[in-house]
Design a protein around this motif. Structure first.
Motif, PDB file in Angstrom:
ATOM      1  N   GLY A 103     -36.062  -5.814  29.905  1.00 22.55           N
ATOM      2  CA  GLY A 103     -34.976  -6.561  30.505  1.00 22.55           C
ATOM      3  C   GLY A 103     -33.751  -6.679  29.623  1.00 22.55           C
ATOM      4  O   GLY A 103     -33.553  -5.908  28.698  1.00 22.55           O
ATOM      5  N   ALA A 104     -32.942  -7.687  29.917  1.00 20.02           N
ATOM      6  CA  ALA A 104     -31.637  -7.851  29.289  1.00 20.02           C
ATOM      7  C   ALA A 104     -31.680  -8.786  28.095  1.00 20.02           C
ATOM      8  O   ALA A 104     -32.420  -9.774  28.090  1.00 20.02           O
ATOM      9  CB  ALA A 104     -30.646  -8.395  30.316  1.00 20.02           C
ATOM     10  N   TYR A 105     -30.869  -8.458  27.099  1.00 18.64           N
ATOM     11  CA  TYR A 105     -30.741  -9.271  25.900  1.00 18.64           C
ATOM     12  C   TYR A 105     -29.264  -9.411  25.539  1.00 18.64           C
ATOM     13  O   TYR A 105     -28.479  -8.483  25.769  1.00 18.64           O
ATOM     14  CB  TYR A 105     -31.495  -8.646  24.727  1.00 18.64           C
ATOM     15  CG  TYR A 105     -32.987  -8.643  24.918  1.00 18.64           C
ATOM     16  CD1 TYR A 105     -33.614  -7.604  25.612  1.00 18.64           C
ATOM     17  CD2 TYR A 105     -33.782  -9.677  24.437  1.00 18.64           C
ATOM     18  CE1 TYR A 105     -34.982  -7.600  25.812  1.00 18.64           C
ATOM     19  CE2 TYR A 105     -35.153  -9.677  24.627  1.00 18.64           C
ATOM     20  CZ  TYR A 105     -35.738  -8.641  25.317  1.00 18.64           C
ATOM     21  OH  TYR A 105     -37.098  -8.643  25.516  1.00 18.64           O
ATOM     22  N   TRP A 106     -28.952 -10.575  24.929  1.00 13.52           N
ATOM     23  CA  TRP A 106     -27.575 -10.852  24.535  1.00 13.52           C
ATOM     24  C   TRP A 106     -27.493 -11.113  23.043  1.00 13.52           C
ATOM     25  O   TRP A 106     -28.406 -11.711  22.466  1.00 13.52           O
ATOM     26  CB  TRP A 106     -27.053 -12.098  25.271  1.00 13.52           C
ATOM     27  CG  TRP A 106     -26.865 -11.887  26.734  1.00 13.52           C
ATOM     28  CD1 TRP A 106     -27.778 -12.088  27.719  1.00 13.52           C
ATOM     29  CD2 TRP A 106     -25.665 -11.433  27.397  1.00 13.52           C
ATOM     30  NE1 TRP A 106     -27.231 -11.793  28.947  1.00 13.52           N
ATOM     31  CE2 TRP A 106     -25.942 -11.394  28.777  1.00 13.52           C
ATOM     32  CE3 TRP A 106     -24.393 -11.065  26.945  1.00 13.52           C
ATOM     33  CZ2 TRP A 106     -24.989 -10.994  29.722  1.00 13.52           C
ATOM     34  CZ3 TRP A 106     -23.450 -10.679  27.887  1.00 13.52           C
ATOM     35  CH2 TRP A 106     -23.751 -10.640  29.246  1.00 13.52           C
ATOM     36  N   GLY A 107     -26.385 -10.704  22.443  1.00 10.48           N
ATOM     37  CA  GLY A 107     -26.119 -11.049  21.061  1.00 10.48           C
ATOM     38  C   GLY A 107     -25.612 -12.472  20.951  1.00 10.48           C
ATOM     39  O   GLY A 107     -25.350 -13.140  21.951  1.00 10.48           O
ATOM     40  N   GLN A 108     -25.438 -12.923  19.713  1.00 11.59           N
ATOM     41  CA  GLN A 108     -25.041 -14.315  19.477  1.00 11.59           C
ATOM     42  C   GLN A 108     -23.545 -14.521  19.649  1.00 11.59           C
ATOM     43  O   GLN A 108     -23.081 -15.664  19.744  1.00 11.59           O
ATOM     44  CB  GLN A 108     -25.471 -14.743  18.057  1.00 11.59           C
ATOM     45  CG  GLN A 108     -24.559 -14.253  16.933  1.00 11.59           C
ATOM     46  CD  GLN A 108     -24.783 -12.803  16.566  1.00 11.59           C
ATOM     47  OE1 GLN A 108     -25.594 -12.090  17.160  1.00 11.59           O
ATOM     48  NE2 GLN A 108     -24.053 -12.338  15.558  1.00 11.59           N
ATOM     49  N   GLY A 109     -22.798 -13.431  19.687  1.00 17.09           N
ATOM     50  CA  GLY A 109     -21.353 -13.529  19.859  1.00 17.09           C
ATOM     51  C   GLY A 109     -20.619 -13.421  18.536  1.00 17.09           C
ATOM     52  O   GLY A 109     -21.082 -13.909  17.507  1.00 17.09           O
ATOM     53  N   THR A 110     -19.466 -12.771  18.588  1.00 10.70           N
ATOM     54  CA  THR A 110     -18.607 -12.660  17.414  1.00 10.70           C
ATOM     55  C   THR A 110     -17.173 -12.956  17.826  1.00 10.70           C
ATOM     56  O   THR A 110     -16.696 -12.479  18.858  1.00 10.70           O
ATOM     57  CB  THR A 110     -18.735 -11.270  16.758  1.00 10.70           C
ATOM     58  OG1 THR A 110     -17.973 -11.227  15.552  1.00 10.70           O
ATOM     59  CG2 THR A 110     -18.262 -10.154  17.671  1.00 10.70           C
ATOM     60  N   GLN A 111     -16.492 -13.766  17.030  1.00 12.95           N
ATOM     61  CA  GLN A 111     -15.145 -14.208  17.375  1.00 12.95           C
ATOM     62  C   GLN A 111     -14.111 -13.140  17.022  1.00 12.95           C
ATOM     63  O   GLN A 111     -14.099 -12.626  15.901  1.00 12.95           O
ATOM     64  CB  GLN A 111     -14.810 -15.500  16.640  1.00 12.95           C
ATOM     65  CG  GLN A 111     -13.393 -16.017  16.878  1.00 12.95           C
ATOM     66  CD  GLN A 111     -13.180 -16.535  18.283  1.00 12.95           C
ATOM     67  OE1 GLN A 111     -14.016 -17.280  18.804  1.00 12.95           O
ATOM     68  NE2 GLN A 111     -12.079 -16.143  18.910  1.00 12.95           N
ATOM     69  N   VAL A 112     -13.244 -12.849  17.974  1.00 10.19           N
ATOM     70  CA  VAL A 112     -12.082 -11.995  17.743  1.00 10.19           C
ATOM     71  C   VAL A 112     -10.844 -12.835  18.039  1.00 10.19           C
ATOM     72  O   VAL A 112     -10.697 -13.365  19.139  1.00 10.19           O
ATOM     73  CB  VAL A 112     -12.111 -10.742  18.635  1.00 10.19           C
ATOM     74  CG1 VAL A 112     -10.791  -9.979  18.522  1.00 10.19           C
ATOM     75  CG2 VAL A 112     -13.276  -9.845  18.258  1.00 10.19           C
ATOM     76  N   THR A 113      -9.967 -12.952  17.057  1.00 10.20           N
ATOM     77  CA  THR A 113      -8.743 -13.722  17.209  1.00 10.20           C
ATOM     78  C   THR A 113      -7.560 -12.818  16.917  1.00 10.20           C
ATOM     79  O   THR A 113      -7.485 -12.209  15.846  1.00 10.20           O
ATOM     80  CB  THR A 113      -8.719 -14.926  16.263  1.00 10.20           C
ATOM     81  OG1 THR A 113      -9.848 -15.761  16.531  1.00 10.20           O
ATOM     82  CG2 THR A 113      -7.441 -15.737  16.457  1.00 10.20           C
ATOM     83  N   VAL A 114      -6.660 -12.717  17.882  1.00  5.01           N
ATOM     84  CA  VAL A 114      -5.458 -11.899  17.729  1.00  5.01           C
ATOM     85  C   VAL A 114      -4.272 -12.842  17.649  1.00  5.01           C
ATOM     86  O   VAL A 114      -3.912 -13.505  18.622  1.00  5.01           O
ATOM     87  CB  VAL A 114      -5.294 -10.917  18.899  1.00  5.01           C
ATOM     88  CG1 VAL A 114      -4.090 -10.007  18.652  1.00  5.01           C
ATOM     89  CG2 VAL A 114      -6.557 -10.103  19.092  1.00  5.01           C
ATOM     90  N   SER A 115      -3.681 -12.904  16.475  1.00  6.17           N
ATOM     91  CA  SER A 115      -2.599 -13.857  16.251  1.00  6.17           C
ATOM     92  C   SER A 115      -1.762 -13.409  15.069  1.00  6.17           C
ATOM     93  O   SER A 115      -2.277 -12.830  14.113  1.00  6.17           O
ATOM     94  CB  SER A 115      -3.173 -15.250  15.979  1.00  6.17           C
ATOM     95  OG  SER A 115      -2.141 -16.166  15.645  1.00  6.17           O
ATOM     96  N   SER A 116      -0.467 -13.728  15.147  1.00  4.65           N
ATOM     97  CA  SER A 116       0.412 -13.424  14.025  1.00  4.65           C
ATOM     98  C   SER A 116       0.516 -14.624  13.095  1.00  4.65           C
ATOM     99  O   SER A 116       1.213 -14.568  12.072  1.00  4.65           O
ATOM    100  CB  SER A 116       1.794 -13.022  14.544  1.00  4.65           C
ATOM    101  OG  SER A 116       2.322 -14.026  15.387  1.00  4.65           O
TER     102      SER A 116
END
Length: 116
Positions: A103-116
């Motif tokens: 079946g399906a599995y999910w990762g814990q998540g990783t933050q992506v922030t796009v900002s100047s």
């Protein structure tokens, strides 16, 4: 038990690039599909890119031409190359895999922030 380890998130300026990786381990069964989803602040989780066992891909309209999903079956790893990043790409990115017979599995998540 299948484990997913994500890496590659971080802070980047608009127009910059990042590469996300997600390595799956713990299963003797083959991985059918792999994908990346994201959840932006105040929004629901959405599919970003998907890659099937044959290598066929599909993308959200918002990332077409900027993001590329790929996979290394020998390493059970999926990648997301993100170019020309925009502020609206800011989100937590989640790896998804579908393992045959498990079946399906999910990762814990990783933050992506796009900002100047």
């Amino acid at each position: 038990q299948v484990q997913l380890v994500e890496s590659g998130g971080g802070l980047v300026q608009p127009g910059g690039s990042l590469r996300l990786s997600c390595a799956a381990s713990g299963s003797r069964f083959s991985i059918y599909a792999m994908a990346w989803h994201r959840r932006a602040p105040g929004k629901e989780r959405e599919l970003v890119a998907h890659i099937g066992s044959s290598g066929s891909t599909n993308y959200a309209d918002s990332v077409k031409g900027r993001f590329t999903i790929s996979r290394d079956n020998a390493k059970n790893t999926v990648y997301l190359d993100m170019n020309n990043l925009k502020s609206e790409d800011t989100a937590v990115y989640y790896c998804y895999v579908y393992v045959n017979l498990l079946g399906a599995y999910w990762g814990q998540g990783t933050q992506v922030t796009v900002s100047s």
